[in-house]
Design a protein around this motif. Structure first.
Motif, PDB file in Angstrom:
ATOM      1  N   GLU A  70       0.841  -1.209   0.000  1.00 52.29           N
ATOM      2  CA  GLU A  70       0.000   0.000   0.000  1.00 52.29           C
ATOM      3  C   GLU A  70       0.870   1.251   0.000  1.00 52.29           C
ATOM      4  O   GLU A  70       0.580   2.219  -0.700  1.00 52.29           O
ATOM      5  N   TRP A  73       2.437   1.615  -3.586  1.00 56.46           N
ATOM      6  CA  TRP A  73       1.466   2.042  -4.595  1.00 56.46           C
ATOM      7  C   TRP A  73       0.983   3.460  -4.346  1.00 56.46           C
ATOM      8  O   TRP A  73       0.763   4.228  -5.291  1.00 56.46           O
ATOM      9  N   LEU A 132       5.228   2.982 -14.115  1.00 53.94           N
ATOM     10  CA  LEU A 132       5.796   1.994 -13.202  1.00 53.94           C
ATOM     11  C   LEU A 132       7.319   2.022 -13.310  1.00 53.94           C
ATOM     12  O   LEU A 132       7.865   2.347 -14.360  1.00 53.94           O
ATOM     13  N   ALA A 151      -4.025   0.134 -10.945  1.00 50.39           N
ATOM     14  CA  ALA A 151      -3.224   0.045  -9.727  1.00 50.39           C
ATOM     15  C   ALA A 151      -4.115  -0.219  -8.515  1.00 50.39           C
ATOM     16  O   ALA A 151      -3.794  -1.067  -7.668  1.00 50.39           O
ATOM     17  N   HIS A 154      -5.362  -3.715  -8.680  1.00 50.14           N
ATOM     18  CA  HIS A 154      -4.268  -4.615  -8.306  1.00 50.14           C
ATOM     19  C   HIS A 154      -4.170  -4.721  -6.782  1.00 50.14           C
ATOM     20  O   HIS A 154      -4.057  -5.819  -6.231  1.00 50.14           O
ATOM     21  N   MET A 155      -4.235  -3.589  -6.093  1.00 49.15           N
ATOM     22  CA  MET A 155      -4.130  -3.609  -4.630  1.00 49.15           C
ATOM     23  C   MET A 155      -5.342  -4.302  -4.010  1.00 49.15           C
ATOM     24  O   MET A 155      -5.208  -5.028  -3.026  1.00 49.15           O
TER      25      MET A 155
END
Length: 189
Positions: A70, A73, A132, A151, A154-155
């Protein structure tokens, strides 16, 4: 003859709040975070660091990894420079050290979650491009870009996957499981 002022027509179904998707995804991520934390209720530091399956994953290691994820990101989304955040590729993020405590890990996870929510909340929309960093296993490859949406998704996926891992690890550790604990009030530890 006087006419009443025209009232504006109701919003069309095709018009939508530009932040509704973001808010819904952040709410879903928050729910997955809470589900993960259920698996850590009532544990000691020693239990958080104990392996209980064939995997090397521990409950504390999962929490440490997700806090790192976390944080990373949130930084990538906020800065959008494509630079590698500190610790992004550190494999130690999966393992507890002698200095790690469950209380510290929970606090780091809560801080990282707030940073992620703030980074996403500050975006005008989820179509913002997030460069990225280069990957260490293929330094010659052109860096990718994702949308903030990808993103965030994804998390969300990462958290849900590890919440499932945590449930299995906890059940193997002492028989407790997330489903049985859902109705229990959260404890301080």
């Amino acid at each position: 003859m006087t006419t009443a002022p025209a009232t504006p027509p109701p919003a069309r179904a095709t018009e939508r709040d530009p932040h509704a998707e973001r808010d819904a995804l952040l709410r879903a991520l928050g729910e997955q975070r809470a589900t993960l934390l259920i698996a850590l209720r009532g544990l000691t530091d020693a239990q958080a660091g104990r392996r209980s399956t064939a995997s090397e994953l521990t409950l504390g290691g999962i929490l440490k990894h997700l806090a790192q994820g976390e944080r990373v990101w949130a930084q990538l989304i906020s800065e959008r420079r494509g630079e590698t955040p500190d610790g992004m590729w550190d494999m130690g993020q999966y393992h507890l050290t002698a200095d790690d405590t469950l209380a510290d890990l929970r606090a780091a996870y809560a801080a990282a979650a707030r940073a992620m929510d703030a980074a996403v909340g500050a975006l005008p929309d989820l179509d913002v491009v997030v460069p990225l960093p280069p990957v260490p296993w293929d330094p010659e490859a052109a860096p990718e870009t994702w949308t903030a949406r990808r993103a965030l998704l994804h998390m969300l996926r990462e958290t849900a996957q590890h919440a499932g891992h945590a449930d299995i690890i906890r059940e193997c550790l002492d028989g407790a499981n997330t489903t049985a604990q859902l109705g229990d009030a959260p404890d301080a530890g």
